[in-house]
Scaffold this active site. Structure first.
Site, PDB file in Angstrom:
ATOM      1  N   GLU A 175     -11.093 -21.834  43.627  1.00 26.66           N
ATOM      2  CA  GLU A 175     -10.263 -20.821  42.963  1.00 26.66           C
ATOM      3  C   GLU A 175      -8.857 -21.323  42.608  1.00 26.66           C
ATOM      4  O   GLU A 175      -7.851 -20.734  42.987  1.00 26.66           O
ATOM      5  CB  GLU A 175     -10.178 -19.571  43.831  1.00 26.66           C
ATOM      6  CG  GLU A 175     -11.544 -18.958  44.114  1.00 26.66           C
ATOM      7  CD  GLU A 175     -11.493 -17.784  45.081  1.00 26.66           C
ATOM      8  OE1 GLU A 175     -10.392 -17.375  45.506  1.00 26.66           O
ATOM      9  OE2 GLU A 175     -12.579 -17.257  45.416  1.00 26.66           O
ATOM     10  N   ASN A 222     -15.378 -24.740  42.716  1.00 26.98           N
ATOM     11  CA  ASN A 222     -15.983 -23.419  42.896  1.00 26.98           C
ATOM     12  C   ASN A 222     -14.989 -22.330  42.494  1.00 26.98           C
ATOM     13  O   ASN A 222     -13.816 -22.379  42.878  1.00 26.98           O
ATOM     14  CB  ASN A 222     -16.365 -23.249  44.376  1.00 26.98           C
ATOM     15  CG  ASN A 222     -17.224 -22.031  44.642  1.00 26.98           C
ATOM     16  OD1 ASN A 222     -18.284 -21.877  44.038  1.00 26.98           O
ATOM     17  ND2 ASN A 222     -16.780 -21.169  45.540  1.00 26.98           N
ATOM     18  N   HIS A 258     -19.859 -13.056  41.890  1.00 24.53           N
ATOM     19  CA  HIS A 258     -19.519 -11.742  42.439  1.00 24.53           C
ATOM     20  C   HIS A 258     -19.465 -10.752  41.271  1.00 24.53           C
ATOM     21  O   HIS A 258     -18.471 -10.679  40.552  1.00 24.53           O
ATOM     22  CB  HIS A 258     -18.169 -11.791  43.151  1.00 24.53           C
ATOM     23  CG  HIS A 258     -18.150 -12.664  44.363  1.00 24.53           C
ATOM     24  ND1 HIS A 258     -18.929 -12.414  45.464  1.00 24.53           N
ATOM     25  CD2 HIS A 258     -17.434 -13.789  44.639  1.00 24.53           C
ATOM     26  CE1 HIS A 258     -18.699 -13.351  46.385  1.00 24.53           C
ATOM     27  NE2 HIS A 258     -17.812 -14.200  45.906  1.00 24.53           N
ATOM     28  N   GLU A 286     -22.157 -17.678  45.387  1.00 25.86           N
ATOM     29  CA  GLU A 286     -21.701 -16.551  46.217  1.00 25.86           C
ATOM     30  C   GLU A 286     -22.184 -15.230  45.637  1.00 25.86           C
ATOM     31  O   GLU A 286     -21.435 -14.255  45.560  1.00 25.86           O
ATOM     32  CB  GLU A 286     -20.177 -16.545  46.329  1.00 25.86           C
ATOM     33  CG  GLU A 286     -19.569 -17.826  46.862  1.00 25.86           C
ATOM     34  CD  GLU A 286     -18.059 -17.765  47.052  1.00 25.86           C
ATOM     35  OE1 GLU A 286     -17.516 -16.636  47.155  1.00 25.86           O
ATOM     36  OE2 GLU A 286     -17.425 -18.834  47.103  1.00 25.86           O
ATOM     37  N   ASP A 288     -23.340 -11.662  44.837  1.00 26.17           N
ATOM     38  CA  ASP A 288     -23.552 -10.298  45.303  1.00 26.17           C
ATOM     39  C   ASP A 288     -23.301  -9.373  44.116  1.00 26.17           C
ATOM     40  O   ASP A 288     -22.648  -9.760  43.143  1.00 26.17           O
ATOM     41  CB  ASP A 288     -22.704  -9.923  46.521  1.00 26.17           C
ATOM     42  CG  ASP A 288     -21.219 -10.231  46.375  1.00 26.17           C
ATOM     43  OD1 ASP A 288     -20.691 -10.212  45.240  1.00 26.17           O
ATOM     44  OD2 ASP A 288     -20.565 -10.486  47.396  1.00 26.17           O
TER      45      ASP A 288
END
Length: 388
Positions: A175, A222, A258, A286, A288
């Site tokens: 990030e 990432n 996400h 990651e 979700d």
């Protein structure tokens, strides 16, 4: 924008009281809502993905691994890779300067080895979850820029060396970009800026140090919202091009995944493709899918893990299918990781009040229809073998 090929019809009806109390799941009208094939239901996500060469992973909470029997069994039985949710972040690994605590990370590695799983290391360099001795807010520090660069080098080399041979993929840098594509202001960017260097120069350094410590580990950048075409993903693409042009040992790009049903489904496949075209591996790291959840009855300000509307639940299922299909459509997509096992250990409610129900198992570790959806996608896929 490319929508999922598989559309989910006849989603579970959700009954919500007029007062907006907790929604209840009605009997499933769609045969896909229940896995009717015992043979398919008994097969793990990892086993179904194996013929394609795709690794299916999960982020693991160190305090539940080994302590919760059902949680541990699902992690070991369903997935081929594991990612430490917090156990390898800086505040956990080096809580005091020069004093390293490997216990939680080592336990996860030992569990993975015992179960024949690969480990994705997460994460070496980030502006968040830093120990207070280093930076209390991710931006300021009592150390000089020169000292910070040396601290970064020592940490990266020490951690990667400790886990040499144990880590399949490292999320080396996490990030580093803002939504508008500019460098995120962090303790690292400001140290490099003060040294008269590119504020993102720490990224190349971190990759080189990590490669020096373990030449066999695959090294990833990432970030979130790379799934959408826009300033951030464009900047990440340019960053990847620059790193490759400078001979930096970067192997892949991690798309966190996400997603929220309040936003449209991203042009994910196209973005995976354009990074793969650079010669990089890509991975969903990651995943979700959150949606609005119903309030908890008679508990003001508290929320359930039940979708508030049938439409939100339907969108969740469609987005889960869409993320996996996008990965399968791109041969360079080698890994698909969900960020947590169950709603009970999701980070979403603590960050997005009123949203949740984001994972494949519910609060009681019961499988949700989304799991059957992913099984069906894998079982019926004619995707090309993964390109590594």
């Amino acid at each position: 924008m490319k929508h999922p090929q598989t559309l989910i019809a006849g989603i579970l009806a959700l009954a919500v009281t007029a007062a907006g109390a907790s929604a209840a799941v009605a009997a499933p009208a769609d045969p896909r809502a229940v896995d009717r094939s015992p043979a398919l239901a008994s097969r793990s996500l990892a086993a179904l993905a194996e013929p394609i060469g795709l690794e299916i992973g999960v982020a693991v909470a160190a305090d539940q691994l080994g302590a919760d029997r059902k949680y541990t069994k699902l992690v070991a039985g369903q997935f081929s890779t594991v990612t430490p949710e917090n156990a390898m972040k800086w505040e956990s690994v080096e809580p005091q300067q020069g004093v390293f605590d490997w216990a939680a990370g080592d336990a996860l590695v030992a569990s993975a080895e015992a179960n024949g799983q690969l480990v994705r290391g997460h994460t070496l360099v980030w502006h968040s979850q830093l120990p207070d001795w280093l930076s209390p807010d991710g931006v300021s520090s009592d150390f000089s820029p020169e000292e910070l660069r040396e601290i970064l080098r020592e940490h990266v080399i020490t951690q990667v060396t400790h886990y040499k041979g144990d880590i399949w993929h490292w999320d080396v840098v996490n990030e580093a970009l803002n939504e508008d594509g500019t460098p995120r202001v962090s303790v690292w960017s400001e140290a490099y800026r003060a040294l008269g260097l590119d504020p993102l120069g720490y990224i190349a350094d971190a990759f080189r140090w990590a490669h020096e410590a373990d030449p066999e580990a695959k090294l990833y950048y990432n970030d979130y919202n790379l799934e959408f075409t826009g300033p951030k993903s464009n900047a990440a693409h340019a960053l990847a091009q620059d790193l490759l042009a400078d001979g930096v040992p970067i192997d892949g790009m991690g798309f966190q995944g996400h997603l929220s049903t309040q936003y449209g489904f991203p042009d994910l496949e196209a973005n995976l493709d354009r990074f793969a075209d650079l010669g990089l591996e890509v991975a969903l790291t990651e995943v979700d899918v959150r949606t609005a959840v119903a309030p908890r009855k008679n508990h003001e300000g508290e929320w359930t893990s039940t979708p508030a509307t049938a439409e939100g639940f339907a969108a969740q299922r469609e987005y889960w299918v869409g993320t996996l299909e996008a990965c399968l459509a791109v041969p360079a997509c080698v890994s698909y990781t969900v960020w947590g096992l169950a709603d009970s250990n999701s980070w979403i409610p603590g960050v997005f009040p009123g949203e949740g129900a984001a994972l494949l198992w519910d609060d009681h570790l019961n499988a949700k229809p989304q799991l059957a959806d992913l099984r069906e996608v894998l079982a019926t896929s004619d995707a090309a073998p993964r390109v590594r």
